[in-house]
Design a protein around this motif. Structure first.
Motif, PDB file in Angstrom:
ATOM      1  N   ALA A   9     -11.737   4.547   8.358  1.00  0.00           N
ATOM      2  CA  ALA A   9     -12.416   4.707   7.050  1.00  0.00           C
ATOM      3  C   ALA A   9     -13.859   5.051   6.933  1.00  0.00           C
ATOM      4  O   ALA A   9     -14.225   5.724   6.134  1.00  0.00           O
ATOM      5  N   LEU A  10     -14.634   4.396   8.148  1.00  0.00           N
ATOM      6  CA  LEU A  10     -15.964   4.818   8.025  1.00  0.00           C
ATOM      7  C   LEU A  10     -16.288   6.413   8.457  1.00  0.00           C
ATOM      8  O   LEU A  10     -17.264   7.037   7.798  1.00  0.00           O
ATOM      9  N   ASP A  11     -15.441   6.820   9.103  1.00  0.00           N
ATOM     10  CA  ASP A  11     -15.629   8.310   9.597  1.00  0.00           C
ATOM     11  C   ASP A  11     -15.428   9.270   8.392  1.00  0.00           C
ATOM     12  O   ASP A  11     -16.267  10.168   8.254  1.00  0.00           O
ATOM     13  N   TYR A  12     -14.564   8.970   7.385  1.00  0.00           N
ATOM     14  CA  TYR A  12     -13.915   9.805   6.590  1.00  0.00           C
ATOM     15  C   TYR A  12     -14.381   9.268   4.966  1.00  0.00           C
ATOM     16  O   TYR A  12     -14.081  10.171   3.986  1.00  0.00           O
ATOM     17  N   ALA A  13     -15.023   8.076   4.815  1.00  0.00           N
ATOM     18  CA  ALA A  13     -15.286   7.651   3.307  1.00  0.00           C
ATOM     19  C   ALA A  13     -15.902   8.565   2.546  1.00  0.00           C
ATOM     20  O   ALA A  13     -15.848   8.882   1.270  1.00  0.00           O
ATOM     21  N   SER A  14     -17.165   9.360   3.076  1.00  0.00           N
ATOM     22  CA  SER A  14     -17.912  10.348   2.559  1.00  0.00           C
ATOM     23  C   SER A  14     -17.311  11.493   2.142  1.00  0.00           C
ATOM     24  O   SER A  14     -17.825  12.313   1.457  1.00  0.00           O
ATOM     25  N   GLN A  15     -16.118  11.780   2.796  1.00  0.00           N
ATOM     26  CA  GLN A  15     -15.147  12.940   2.473  1.00  0.00           C
ATOM     27  C   GLN A  15     -14.085  12.730   1.618  1.00  0.00           C
ATOM     28  O   GLN A  15     -13.085  13.528   1.606  1.00  0.00           O
ATOM     29  N   ASN A  16     -14.267  11.674   0.919  1.00  0.00           N
ATOM     30  CA  ASN A  16     -13.094  11.118   0.060  1.00  0.00           C
ATOM     31  C   ASN A  16     -11.650  11.045   0.649  1.00  0.00           C
ATOM     32  O   ASN A  16     -10.617  11.033  -0.189  1.00  0.00           O
ATOM     33  N   ILE A  17     -11.638  10.685   1.827  1.00  0.00           N
ATOM     34  CA  ILE A  17     -10.274  10.287   2.355  1.00  0.00           C
ATOM     35  C   ILE A  17     -10.550   8.681   2.502  1.00  0.00           C
ATOM     36  O   ILE A  17     -11.394   8.180   3.254  1.00  0.00           O
ATOM     37  N   ARG A  18      -9.715   7.797   1.932  1.00  0.00           N
ATOM     38  CA  ARG A  18      -9.674   6.487   2.088  1.00  0.00           C
ATOM     39  C   ARG A  18      -8.532   5.978   2.833  1.00  0.00           C
ATOM     40  O   ARG A  18      -7.282   6.213   3.151  1.00  0.00           O
ATOM     41  N   VAL A  19      -9.006   5.160   4.024  1.00  0.00           N
ATOM     42  CA  VAL A  19      -8.090   4.603   4.907  1.00  0.00           C
ATOM     43  C   VAL A  19      -7.957   3.059   4.921  1.00  0.00           C
ATOM     44  O   VAL A  19      -9.241   2.579   5.005  1.00  0.00           O
TER      45      VAL A  19
ATOM     46  N   ASN B  97      -0.988   5.403 -10.406  1.00  0.00           N
ATOM     47  CA  ASN B  97      -2.167   6.467 -10.114  1.00  0.00           C
ATOM     48  C   ASN B  97      -2.687   6.785 -11.535  1.00  0.00           C
ATOM     49  O   ASN B  97      -1.766   7.314 -12.110  1.00  0.00           O
ATOM     50  N   GLU B  98      -3.932   6.750 -11.698  1.00  0.00           N
ATOM     51  CA  GLU B  98      -4.226   7.424 -12.921  1.00  0.00           C
ATOM     52  C   GLU B  98      -4.004   8.480 -13.170  1.00  0.00           C
ATOM     53  O   GLU B  98      -3.829   9.101 -14.349  1.00  0.00           O
ATOM     54  N   ASN B  99      -4.250   9.480 -12.063  1.00  0.00           N
ATOM     55  CA  ASN B  99      -3.737  10.988 -12.206  1.00  0.00           C
ATOM     56  C   ASN B  99      -2.312  10.980 -11.717  1.00  0.00           C
ATOM     57  O   ASN B  99      -1.879  12.233 -12.043  1.00  0.00           O
ATOM     58  N   GLY B 100      -1.437  10.233 -11.436  1.00  0.00           N
ATOM     59  CA  GLY B 100      -0.161  10.386 -11.313  1.00  0.00           C
ATOM     60  C   GLY B 100       0.217  10.680  -9.596  1.00  0.00           C
ATOM     61  O   GLY B 100      -0.978  11.465  -9.062  1.00  0.00           O
ATOM     62  N   PHE B 101       1.418  10.685  -9.242  1.00  0.00           N
ATOM     63  CA  PHE B 101       1.480  11.010  -7.731  1.00  0.00           C
ATOM     64  C   PHE B 101       2.217  12.457  -7.906  1.00  0.00           C
ATOM     65  O   PHE B 101       2.591  13.092  -7.119  1.00  0.00           O
ATOM     66  N   THR B 102       2.421  13.057  -9.167  1.00  0.00           N
ATOM     67  CA  THR B 102       3.511  14.069  -9.473  1.00  0.00           C
ATOM     68  C   THR B 102       2.572  15.241  -8.933  1.00  0.00           C
ATOM     69  O   THR B 102       1.337  15.392  -9.182  1.00  0.00           O
ATOM     70  N   GLY B 103       3.192  16.294  -8.206  1.00  0.00           N
ATOM     71  CA  GLY B 103       2.330  17.418  -7.562  1.00  0.00           C
ATOM     72  C   GLY B 103       1.816  16.955  -6.047  1.00  0.00           C
ATOM     73  O   GLY B 103       1.237  17.788  -5.572  1.00  0.00           O
TER      74      GLY B 103
ATOM     75  N   CYS C 298      -3.032   3.759  -2.321  1.00  0.00           N
ATOM     76  CA  CYS C 298      -3.052   5.196  -2.518  1.00  0.00           C
ATOM     77  C   CYS C 298      -3.533   5.617  -3.715  1.00  0.00           C
ATOM     78  O   CYS C 298      -3.760   6.624  -4.001  1.00  0.00           O
ATOM     79  N   SER C 299      -3.425   4.741  -4.784  1.00  0.00           N
ATOM     80  CA  SER C 299      -3.821   5.054  -6.267  1.00  0.00           C
ATOM     81  C   SER C 299      -5.265   5.067  -6.339  1.00  0.00           C
ATOM     82  O   SER C 299      -6.039   4.407  -5.653  1.00  0.00           O
ATOM     83  N   ASP C 300      -5.569   5.532  -7.648  1.00  0.00           N
ATOM     84  CA  ASP C 300      -7.152   5.627  -7.921  1.00  0.00           C
ATOM     85  C   ASP C 300      -7.345   4.271  -8.312  1.00  0.00           C
ATOM     86  O   ASP C 300      -8.754   3.937  -8.398  1.00  0.00           O
ATOM     87  N   ALA C 301      -6.429   3.260  -8.638  1.00  0.00           N
ATOM     88  CA  ALA C 301      -7.015   1.757  -9.069  1.00  0.00           C
ATOM     89  C   ALA C 301      -7.562   1.422  -7.721  1.00  0.00           C
ATOM     90  O   ALA C 301      -8.447   0.302  -7.816  1.00  0.00           O
ATOM     91  N   THR C 302      -7.315   1.870  -6.695  1.00  0.00           N
ATOM     92  CA  THR C 302      -8.397   1.322  -5.295  1.00  0.00           C
ATOM     93  C   THR C 302      -9.436   2.196  -4.744  1.00  0.00           C
ATOM     94  O   THR C 302      -9.528   2.526  -3.435  1.00  0.00           O
ATOM     95  N   ALA C 303      -9.846   3.084  -5.676  1.00  0.00           N
ATOM     96  CA  ALA C 303     -11.038   4.253  -5.227  1.00  0.00           C
ATOM     97  C   ALA C 303     -12.118   3.426  -4.530  1.00  0.00           C
ATOM     98  O   ALA C 303     -12.606   4.337  -3.762  1.00  0.00           O
TER      99      ALA C 303
END
Length: 257
Positions: free
Chosen positions: A176-186, A4-10, A236-241
């Motif tokens: 996924a379609l319900d929440y893609a525009s709200q930055n939740i990836r399913v 994850n580009e930003n890490g999972f820390t925190g 879950c990582s930024d690599a799959t944004a």
């Protein structure tokens, strides 16, 4: 190296079916990447052991008892997540069961049908229903659901499991379609034959049973829980944004036609 580009820390991850197999491996993988982890399962001693293993790694974890078919259990587990860590960023909805025995549709036991649909499909729905509002508060996050190779092909003699795992993919795509525009990836993972306690029950725990399963894998072996865990963290990582509503098949070529 973090996935994850930003890490999972925190960050905080919630994992169901965490007492063994893929769930335990994924909980440990999140912890290794720096996330705090809530491990949820109905098998309390084994679930506590998963939390202990995470703490042994130097990670933070709490173990919660959770029957994913019970709304109040799911809500209570997520309430404890917020109480302990103050947020939720990732969820891996992995709890599931296998059929007790094979039977064609016309002979399939109704109670067994209900049992499998209730845990393997409705359980994923209930978890997402209560996870999503918490993840929305963070402004972004990711959910991964466990489907199966049985979610992309038909399995003879296994109508309930096949229907449930197909349903998980459909549910994943709708959410996924319900929440893609709200930055939740399913997204979903679709494991093939993975060397877990569940697979041990499926093969009868015999060398002959294992050999039969392995013979159906083009790569000549079963997968490992850690291989599925790596895919979950990648999703879950930024690599799959830009990966939305995908069902990632990880099965050694078993379902390749």
């Amino acid at each position: 190296m973090t996935t994850n580009e930003n890490g999972f820390t925190g960050k905080v991850a919630f994992v169901t079916g965490a007492a063994s197999g893929i769930g335990r491996a994924t909980a440990l993988a999140f912890a290794r990447e720096g996330a705090s982890v809530v491990v949820a399962d109905v098998s309390e001693p084994s679930n506590q052991e998963t939390a202990r293993l995470i703490e042994e790694l130097g990670g933070q974890a709490i173990a919660v008892n959770c029957d994913v078919t019970q709304t109040e259990d799911v809500k209570a587990a997520l309430d404890k997540t917020i109480e302990a860590f103050g947020r939720l960023d990732f969820a891996f909805n992995n709890a599931g069961i296998e059929p007790k025995q094979a039977a064609p549709v016309a002979e399939y036991d109704e109670e067994e049908w209900n049992r499998i649909i209730d845990i393997d499909l409705r359980g994923v729905f209930l978890c997402m229903k209560h996870e999503i509002p918490l993840i929305l508060k963070q402004g972004r996050g990711a959910i991964v659901n466990t489907s199966s190779g049985a979610g992309v092909i038909g399995i003879k003699g296994s109508p309930a499991y096949t229907a449930a795992k197909h349903g998980v993919i459909g549910l994943t795509k709708a959410a996924a379609l319900d929440y893609a525009s709200q930055n939740i990836r399913v997204n979903a993972v679709c494991p093939g034959y993975i060397d877990t306690p569940m697979m041990g029950r499926f093969t009868g725990g015999t060398d002959k049973g294992r050999a039969k399963v392995i013979s159906e894998e083009p790569v000549g072996r079963m997968g490992t829980p850690e291989e599925i865990a790596a895919a979950v963290l990648w999703l879950c990582s930024d690599a799959t944004a830009f990966v939305i509503g995908h069902a990632l098949v990880i099965d050694g070529g078993q379902t390749v036609q």
